[in-house]
Write a protein that holds these residues in place. Structure first.
Motif: not given
Length: 837
Positions: A387-412
């Motif tokens: 029937g073509g029924h396959i699970e969907s996957r969606r991005s997490p929303e606003h994970p701030l822990d990943v964002l603050v890690q990325h900010m330090v990465t970009v600062a470097l």
């Protein structure tokens, strides 16, 4: 000869003809377009995108005098793979096409960079990166943290994200989104392509990958025969329990392996793979050296030996886990066996594609049930695929822990200006709706650790200079950050190593901590005796003839997906109508007929509840078919709502099909159950519902019904690691899980007391609800249950569906021997009752 002519000749020499979808990708890349390629495993996705890159970018300008330059061009194509194990195999495939195109046409260089890359090669790459680099999301973030990141990565013309479906739904995918946003800022004409199989929400997946950029979705429709069948027992037990078939299916599995050239035997857990490998070796000792074991905790050298043996067709069978789910091309594999429930349609398709891994070759996957009701899943999965029924996957929303890690990465990586980085970050799907307030909180966090850590210099990780550009002010903090980049978080593990000998792999600290010297355990297909634990290493020696344990790794219980669960209920509805049309339903028919005779079968339109009085107390069995995590939340929620009438204590058991509540005191379930399924009786919750905020009310009730503080503390430990609050140690430095847990708990308590508005605390609660309890699925399940007709049956004896839930509860209380004895007695009693009707 042009690059196109050389590649055409290479295809012709191999007897290949380009598929329509491959030509579509080549054309799109030549036009500078980005997109997502979706095709079945083994259909030729890699060459569709890679040859498109070669055709578009692999013609360097001539030097004066008509001679072509001999030095390789700078970094031009970045190929992201979700697993280090795939990097070497992917590099080999890319190199073959590169060689076929002709080095005299374009002196491209190719290389891989991951945690497995040797120090000499890494050092050479630090001086000059190859023209095409195969790497992982974590290694890309490390490149972004280089002071010359823009200079090194600014030459990129194309980024390919392989197996995008594996990254899309988790924080590693968010890490990729942020990295791509940074690369696009340096080159607004950057060509980005994702490759994926087994995804239900393709348009959303492409938007998540490309951000605000337009894209082309290419469907690789290549005719490929797929066979999904089941290896069925001689008879189905009338009263099943989880794992009761298990190794009783071993003779049939051995027979199937013997009849095939090369077979992959997939299990859902590393523990299960250890057990099955050992059982197969004991059953066929003559297969020693011809069968192997592969999972993520084995040493890299062992895994690479197994992968090479598969590729060369030297192994008859490999027992494995998801470590071999993805992209490695094992052409000799003829059969795939799946031990136990596949848990999801997409996972089953992915594993099926490991066989017949080439265009035109059929793929076959055979399910081996470990539980009688799992037989229904075989028919359900086949119907869902049709029937073509396959699970969907969606991005997490606003994970701030990943964002603050990325900010330090970009600062470097050259620094950032806050307003410009804010606009850049909001171009990603994960942070498209990020508020200014949340952004300012992140700035405060990376500059001083938030309100409660401002006095500590270790948390001044990025600060503005006189011109307003943010940098990392301390070389020590810069080094610490680079050593801990990434979002893969797991419990601390101990190396397993022979006394005076080689390393075998690693096990989680929690397992070894319960052992004492002299205890034995199965690992890597060997019986090992623990000698001592020292410096985060479990020193072992070979053992024989002793009773063994099997390591238990966390994350072993995957929940049944909504897509597969709905398909199972559809199959039960067919059985309810007397339509036993598939081999699986015919085999399990005796069980389903007992269930129907003693109670009823669940259907899409009905919610089955069973009530039973035993010597233990008053039982409620409810069957929402929503998966283990949702059932845990539902069971606690129903128990909590009932307790609002009168205080009661409940024992809870859950599985993928339903849950059990057991009370020592009488509960009037026929009266209470319809009420508690509609809404709770908490005043605050009712007030919220009165104001059309049922979602808020449900969140309040779920958190009130659980030990939410302890669960959130556990989630916070992971967030603290990703966000950089906790330093996990330099290479070679060993820090135990207890040390990390103590550090994160300290931060958790400090924030709760002195900084209750800390957004990482809020994230911990949000992830608890979204990931561990699947609150969205729980809410949808409640809505569906309210719409269904409640069928409540009072039982004289537990039914075949209730029995495995009772076994789940026994396992928590009794040793394995006592459980087995208890179950055997119960099965005999119930089967006698069933035979007497």
């Amino acid at each position: 000869m042009t690059t196109k002519q050389a590649l055409d000749a290479w295809f012709a020499a191999r007897g290949w003809k380009a598929f329509k979808f491959q030509r579509a990708v080549w054309k799109a890349v030549a036009q500078g377009r980005s997109g997502l390629l979706h095709a079945t495993t083994g259909a030729g996705k890699t060459y569709a995108v890679w040859l498109g890159a070669l055709l578009a970018f692999a013609s360097p300008p001539k030097r004066p005098g008509g001679k072509r330059p001999q030095a390789p061009p700078p970094l031009t194509v970045l190929w992201l793979t979700p697993m280090r194990a795939l990097a070497a195999d992917t590099l080999r495939a890319l190199q073959q096409a590169l060689d076929a195109a002709g080095a005299e046409m374009h002196p491209w260089s190719a290389g891989a960079r991951s945690g497995d890359t040797g120090s000499a090669e890494r050092s050479a790459q630090n001086q000059r990166l190859p023209t095409v680099l195969v790497t992982t999301p974590e290694s890309l973030s490390l490149l972004l943290a280089r002071a010359d990141a823009r200079e090194v990565l600014g030459t990129l013309r194309m980024v390919v994200v392989d197996e995008w479906h594996e990254l899309l739904g988790n924080k590693r995918g968010v890490q990729v989104q942020l990295a791509l946003a940074r690369l696009r800022r340096w080159n607004d004409r950057l060509c980005v392509w994702g490759m994926s199989a087994t995804l239900g929400n393709l348009e959303e997946a492409m938007r998540t990958l490309l951000g605000d950029e337009p894209g082309l979705l290419v469907q690789g429709e290549v005719p490929k025969k797929l066979v999904v069948d089941s290896l069925l027992p001689g008879r189905a037990e009338g009263f099943p329990w989880g794992g009761h078939l298990g190794l009783t299916m071993l003779p049939q599995v051995i027979e199937e392996i013997a009849a095939s050239t090369t077979t992959l035997v997939f299990t859902n857990t590393r523990s299960q793979s250890e057990i099955w490998y050992q059982a197969m070796l004991e059953a066929r000792p003559d297969w020693a050296g011809q069968i192997a074991l592969h999972h993520g905790s084995l040493d890299r050298a062992v895994r690479e030996w197994v992968e090479l043996g598969l590729k060369n067709g030297e192994l008859k069978a490999v027992v494995c886990t998801s470590s071999l789910d993805l992209g490695v091309d094992f052409l000799p594999v003829e059969r795939v066996l799946q031990i136990g429930s596949p848990k999801g349609v997409a996972r089953l398709l992915q594993r099926a594609g490991r066989s017949g891994h080439a265009p035109g070759r059929p793929s076959r996957v055979t399910l081996v049930p470990t539980h009688s009701i799992e037989m229904v899943e075989g028919a359900a999965a086949r119907a869902a695929i049709a029937g073509g029924h396959i699970e969907s996957r969606r991005s997490p929303e606003h994970p701030l822990d990943v964002l603050v890690q990325h900010m330090v990465t970009v600062a470097l990586g050259g620094g950032f200006e806050p307003d410009a980085l804010y606009d850049e970050v909001r171009n990603t799907a994960a942070y498209a709706t990020l508020s200014r307030e949340s952004w300012q909180w992140c700035l405060d966090f990376v500059s001083q650790g938030g309100a409660s850590l401002a006095a500590y210099p270790d948390y001044r990780r990025a600060v503005p200079d006189a011109e307003g550009v943010w940098h990392v002010p301390d070389a020590r903090l810069a080094r610490r950050h680079r050593m801990n980049i990434g979002t893969i978080v797991s419990d601390a593990s101990l190396s397993v190593q022979y006394l005076g000998g080689a390393k075998i792999g690693s096990v989680e600290e929690g397992f070894v901590a319960r052992m004492k010297p002299g205890d034995c355990f199965l690992f890597g297909g060997r019986l090992l005796e623990l000698v001592r634990i020292h410096d985060m290493t479990a020193w072992v020696r070979r053992a024989s003839g002793k009773r063994s344990a099997v390591p238990r790794w966390n994350g072993g219980r995957m929940p049944l997906s909504s897509t597969l669960a709905d398909a199972v209920v559809q199959q039960l509805a067919l059985a309810d109508e007397g339509r036993y049309e598939t081999p699986e339903l015919q085999c399990v028919r005796p069980l389903l007929e007992i269930q129907q005779r003693w109670s009823a079968l669940p259907t899409p339109d009905t919610l089955l509840a069973e009530v039973h009085k035993s010597r233990e107390g008053w039982h409620l069995f409810l069957y929402p078919f929503a998966g283990r995590p949702v059932h845990l939340g539902l069971a606690n929620l129903v128990a909590w709502r009932v307790a609002q009438h009168q205080p009661r204590t409940f024992s809870i058991a859950v599985n993928d099909y339903g849950f059990e509540l057991l009370s020592a005191t009488e509960v009037d379930w026929p009266t209470l159950l319809p009420q508690v399924l509609v809404a709770g009786h908490d005043a605050e919750a009712q007030d919220a519902i009165a104001h059309d905020d049922e979602r808020t009310a449900l969140l309040h009730e779920v958190l009130a019904s659980l030990n939410a503080t302890e669960l959130a503390r556990r989630r916070f430990r992971e967030i603290a690691r990703v966000s950089g609050l906790i330093f996990q140690g330099y290479p070679g430095e060993k820090r135990s899980n207890k040390q990390l847990q103590a550090s994160s708990s300290l931060f958790y308590e400090v924030f709760r007391k002195y900084d209750p508005a800390n957004r990482l605390l809020q994230q911990a609660e949000a992830e608890l609800l979204a990931l561990e309890l699947e609150i969205g699925r729980l809410r949808a399940s409640l809505a569906r249950m309210r719409a269904q007709r409640l069928v409540l049956r009072t039982l004289a004896k537990p039914t075949p569906f209730a029995f495995p839930l009772m076994v789940e509860r026994f396992r928590e209380k009794l040793s394995n021997e006592n459980v087995a004895d208890r179950i055997a007695r119960m099965v005999q009693q119930f089967e006698s009752a069933a035979a007497g009707h």
